[in-house]
Design a protein around this motif. Structure first.
Motif, PDB file in Angstrom:
ATOM      1  N   LEU A  76       0.586  -1.403   0.545  1.00 48.30           N
ATOM      2  CA  LEU A  76      -0.313  -0.147  -0.044  1.00 48.30           C
ATOM      3  C   LEU A  76       0.422   1.570   0.594  1.00 48.30           C
ATOM      4  N   ALA A  77       0.165   2.830  -0.781  1.00 53.33           N
ATOM      5  CA  ALA A  77       1.260   3.292  -0.578  1.00 53.33           C
ATOM      6  C   ALA A  77       1.018   4.297   0.270  1.00 53.33           C
ATOM      7  N   LYS A  78       2.479   4.733   0.969  1.00 52.33           N
ATOM      8  CA  LYS A  78       1.752   5.138   2.697  1.00 52.33           C
ATOM      9  C   LYS A  78       1.634   6.414   2.301  1.00 52.33           C
ATOM     10  N   ALA A  79       1.562   7.128   1.721  1.00 50.83           N
ATOM     11  CA  ALA A  79       0.473   8.894   1.809  1.00 50.83           C
ATOM     12  C   ALA A  79      -0.642   8.356   0.782  1.00 50.83           C
ATOM     13  N   GLN A  80      -1.339   8.101   1.377  1.00 49.72           N
ATOM     14  CA  GLN A  80      -2.975   7.911   0.651  1.00 49.72           C
ATOM     15  C   GLN A  80      -3.989   8.571  -0.746  1.00 49.72           C
ATOM     16  N   THR A  81      -4.598   8.387  -1.631  1.00 47.60           N
ATOM     17  CA  THR A  81      -5.586   9.127  -2.597  1.00 47.60           C
ATOM     18  C   THR A  81      -6.557   8.545  -2.537  1.00 47.60           C
ATOM     19  N   ALA A  82      -7.759   9.889  -1.916  1.00 46.54           N
ATOM     20  CA  ALA A  82      -9.338   9.373  -2.107  1.00 46.54           C
ATOM     21  C   ALA A  82      -8.751   9.570  -2.723  1.00 46.54           C
ATOM     22  N   VAL A  83     -10.156   8.975  -4.300  1.00 53.41           N
ATOM     23  CA  VAL A  83     -10.662   9.684  -5.310  1.00 53.41           C
ATOM     24  C   VAL A  83     -12.470   9.815  -5.114  1.00 53.41           C
ATOM     25  N   GLN A  84     -13.351  10.632  -5.815  1.00 54.27           N
ATOM     26  CA  GLN A  84     -14.945  10.868  -5.825  1.00 54.27           C
ATOM     27  C   GLN A  84     -15.053  11.791  -7.133  1.00 54.27           C
TER      28      GLN A  84
END
Length: 181
Positions: A76-84
């Motif tokens: 898993l990427a350390k700094a997560q991104t969430a997109v909506q």
């Protein structure tokens, strides 16, 4: 049908690139989702406030694409991104939340529209390909200060016209452990 690519660019590391179609399919360069699959853009009776906070009702209904992994790994990427994604009769709305444990490390500053320096800051890049040609598309970038750069691209992105301006508008918000737009 609307195709798009979403790229979250960090000067230190590329965060994510998504390919989407409105029943949106994910393809990632730089990071990839745990399980690529369809993501629905929800219809909303009215668009969100243009403040970058992503606390409007439409975002509570929109599915979230997250769990990105470092490219070519299962980590898993350390700094997560969430997109909506949401839409109404007037526009497609894309909400992006970029996790950042150390918000003081965010590289950003307000810039004039279409300033190429936006790409040297923490920014989200979105490529919209309305005909799904993977040749001609619109490239938008928004940094953590809400600065917007846009251009029309052709020949698979090898030719871009920074003098072209979309009707896109953007705003960003920096929270205690994230920034969003």
């Amino acid at each position: 049908m609307l195709g798009s690519k979403t790229c979250v660019h960090r000067p230190r590391a590329l965060r994510a690139v998504l390919t989407t179609l409105v029943v949106i399919t994910l393809q990632v360069v730089g990071q990839r989702p745990a399980a690529a699959g369809p993501l629905t853009a929800v219809r909303t009776p009215s668009g969100p406030s243009l403040d970058g906070k992503l606390d409007d009702a439409c975002w509570s209904e929109a599915p979230i694409a997250t769990d990105f992994r470092v490219m070519n790994t299962e980590r898993l990427a350390k700094a997560q991104t969430a997109v909506q994604f949401a839409f109404d009769d007037n526009a497609l709305y894309i909400g992006v939340r970029c996790s950042e444990a150390e918000v003081d490390s965010i590289v950003t500053r307000p810039l004039p529209r279409d300033d190429a320096d936006v790409f040297r800051t923490d920014c989200v890049e979105i490529m919209l390909d309305p005909t799904a040609s993977q040749n001609d598309y619109v490239h938008l970038a928004v940094n953590a200060s809400g600065s917007l750069a846009d251009r029309a691209c052709t020949q698979g992105g090898f030719v871009g016209d920074m003098s072209w301006d979309s009707t896109a508008r953007a705003a960003s918000f920096i929270g205690p452990d994230f920034w969003s737009c």
